[in-house]
Design a protein around this motif. Structure first.
Motif, short mmCIF file in Angstrom:
data_model
loop_
_atom_site.label_atom_id
_atom_site.label_comp_id
_atom_site.label_asym_id
_atom_site.label_seq_id
_atom_site.Cartn_x
_atom_site.Cartn_y
_atom_site.Cartn_z
N ASP A 149 -6.53 -6.17 -2.03
CA ASP A 149 -6.19 -4.80 -2.52
C ASP A 149 -7.35 -3.80 -1.92
N ARG A 150 -8.59 -4.33 -1.93
CA ARG A 150 -9.60 -3.43 -1.52
C ARG A 150 -9.70 -3.20 -0.01
N LYS A 151 -9.18 -4.13 1.00
CA LYS A 151 -8.93 -4.19 2.29
C LYS A 151 -7.92 -3.08 2.64
N GLU A 152 -6.76 -3.27 1.74
CA GLU A 152 -5.71 -2.22 2.10
C GLU A 152 -6.10 -0.91 1.56
N SER A 153 -7.17 -0.55 0.76
CA SER A 153 -7.54 0.64 0.31
C SER A 153 -8.31 1.25 1.28
N GLN A 154 -9.17 0.40 2.12
CA GLN A 154 -9.94 1.06 2.90
C GLN A 154 -9.25 1.23 4.12
N THR B 108 -6.68 -11.66 -4.25
CA THR B 108 -5.87 -10.55 -4.61
C THR B 108 -6.65 -9.22 -4.56
N GLU B 109 -7.87 -9.24 -5.27
CA GLU B 109 -8.65 -8.24 -5.38
C GLU B 109 -9.40 -7.72 -3.95
N MET B 110 -9.55 -8.91 -3.14
CA MET B 110 -10.12 -8.62 -1.83
C MET B 110 -8.99 -7.84 -0.92
#
Length: 98
Positions: free
Chosen positions: A32-37, A28-30
């Motif tokens: 979220d990070r990829k969506e932000s990028q 889930t954290e990964m």
């Protein structure tokens, strides 16, 4: 949503419930990070001045004009969001002579 690769599912099947919960949190954290990028990339690529010769009549609804650099060459694309996914459609090179 597509099915995860078989090798991942087979590996997960061997894990304890505690490990699976930890993996879920990491995934889930990964995500979220990829969506932000991806969002940051979308904002960076937006084109301020649209070329006069670009026909916008065929643009997907709610699309923005973006530039992408691939192998040192720049290209125009339409980019828009469909639910959680960002879609792109190739238009043409930024420099039509290339």
């Amino acid at each position: 949503m597509s099915d995860p690769p078989k090798y991942i599912l087979e590996g997960l099947e061997k894990q304890s419930p505690e490990t699976l919960r930890e993996i879920a949190q990491i995934a889930t954290e990964m995500a979220d990070r990829k969506e932000s990028q991806r969002e940051a990339e979308l904002e960076e690529q937006e084109v301020d001045d649209q070329p006069e010769d670009l026909n916008c009549d065929n643009a997907p609804s709610s699309a923005t004009l973006t530039k992408k650099e691939i192998n040192g060459n720049q290209y125009y694309y339409w980019q828009w969001r469909e639910g959680e996914k960002i879609k792109s459609e190739y238009i043409r090179p930024v420099d039509p002579k290339r």
